[in-house]
Design an enzyme around this catalytic site. Structure first.
Site, PDB file in Angstrom:
ATOM      1  N   HIS A  43      29.560  20.589 142.577  1.00 50.36           N
ATOM      2  CA  HIS A  43      29.305  19.917 143.900  1.00 50.36           C
ATOM      3  C   HIS A  43      30.492  18.808 143.806  1.00 50.36           C
ATOM      4  O   HIS A  43      30.808  18.103 142.948  1.00 50.36           O
ATOM      5  CB  HIS A  43      28.019  19.637 144.318  1.00 50.36           C
ATOM      6  CG  HIS A  43      27.153  20.641 144.210  1.00 50.36           C
ATOM      7  ND1 HIS A  43      25.884  20.412 144.748  1.00 50.36           N
ATOM      8  CD2 HIS A  43      27.028  21.875 143.675  1.00 50.36           C
ATOM      9  CE1 HIS A  43      25.293  21.656 144.641  1.00 50.36           C
ATOM     10  NE2 HIS A  43      26.021  22.510 144.343  1.00 50.36           N
ATOM     11  N   GLU A  68      30.115  15.655 144.708  1.00 49.57           N
ATOM     12  CA  GLU A  68      29.544  14.401 144.174  1.00 49.57           C
ATOM     13  C   GLU A  68      29.421  14.277 142.520  1.00 49.57           C
ATOM     14  O   GLU A  68      29.729  13.710 142.105  1.00 49.57           O
ATOM     15  CB  GLU A  68      28.030  14.357 144.892  1.00 49.57           C
ATOM     16  CG  GLU A  68      27.741  14.060 146.288  1.00 49.57           C
ATOM     17  CD  GLU A  68      27.645  15.554 147.103  1.00 49.57           C
ATOM     18  OE1 GLU A  68      27.355  15.603 148.162  1.00 49.57           O
ATOM     19  OE2 GLU A  68      28.070  16.651 146.457  1.00 49.57           O
ATOM     20  N   CYS A  98      22.518  17.132 147.960  1.00 51.16           N
ATOM     21  CA  CYS A  98      21.257  17.909 147.627  1.00 51.16           C
ATOM     22  C   CYS A  98      20.728  17.136 146.433  1.00 51.16           C
ATOM     23  O   CYS A  98      20.991  16.101 145.735  1.00 51.16           O
ATOM     24  CB  CYS A  98      21.782  19.325 147.125  1.00 51.16           C
ATOM     25  SG  CYS A  98      22.818  19.410 145.649  1.00 51.16           S
ATOM     26  N   CYS A 109      22.663  16.479 143.246  1.00 51.16           N
ATOM     27  CA  CYS A 109      23.648  15.427 143.295  1.00 51.16           C
ATOM     28  C   CYS A 109      22.869  14.174 143.032  1.00 51.16           C
ATOM     29  O   CYS A 109      23.409  13.230 142.495  1.00 51.16           O
ATOM     30  CB  CYS A 109      24.630  15.585 144.414  1.00 51.16           C
ATOM     31  SG  CYS A 109      25.337  17.109 144.478  1.00 51.16           S
TER      32      CYS A 109
END
Length: 196
Positions: free
Chosen positions: A90, A92, A120, A123
């Protein structure tokens, strides 16, 4: 003299030079710039949205993140889940990895994570594990269009569970941008054939 300030930098209207934010393969070009040069929280949120939109225009997942620490951008990342076949890639998490590698330290105490979209549970948890106490996002998950698929109920429950353990860690950033602007990375992604 090169203008490093954003958004009035290379790539702005009337400037033939490419912008640092137009190349989704090079989000790290912002690393080292000061938070003040980028315009504070609002400028960092605009920057991650622009990076996310460049991702979307390139047919990639429309998510981007920056890490700010000590008044400077310390790390950057874009979502590469599909390209890397890595469910943890992801934006992040990649920004946290980038900042940790650059700092040569897995503890990013005092850092702030800026995300183009509401992070999410994964993260948020990785940010906490890295010592990041603040997460600021631009677009809430409710702005993700149905063409990209809705946010699953279990994802929402996981976010709520992390929030109950880490209250106050994550907040929507204050920005003058409209919901249409905040959603532009998603609409660009869908318009370019992304989504379901």
């Amino acid at each position: 003299m090169q203008d490093k300030a954003w958004p009035r930098q290379a790539g702005s209207p009337g400037d033939a030079r490419p912008s640092r934010l137009d190349d989704p393969d090079r989000p790290g070009q912002l690393v080292g710039m000061t938070v003040a040069e980028l315009g504070g929280d609002a400028g960092l949120l605009e920057a991650v949205l622009t990076l996310a939109e460049a991702q979307a225009a390139a047919g990639r997942a429309p998510f981007a993140a920056l890490i700010a620490r000590g008044g400077k951008v310390a790390g950057a990342g874009v979502n590469t889940v599909e390209e890397d076949l890595d469910p943890s890639a992801h934006a992040e998490v990649r920004a946290i990895r980038d900042a940790a590698r650059r700092a040569r330290d897995v503890r990013l105490t005092g850092a702030v994570l800026y995300a183009s979209c509401e992070p999410c549970a994964l993260c948020r948890t990785v940010a906490h594990a890295a010592g990041i106490g603040k997460v600021v996002f631009a677009a809430p998950k409710e702005l993700i269009p149905s063409d990209m698929g809705s946010v699953p109920d279990d994802t929402v429950r996981l976010i709520q569970a992390v929030d109950s353990v880490l209250p106050g860690q994550t907040r929507r950033g204050a920005t003058p941008m409209t919901d249409a602007r905040l959603a532009r990375p998603f609409t660009t992604f869908v318009a370019n054939g992304g989504g379901r």
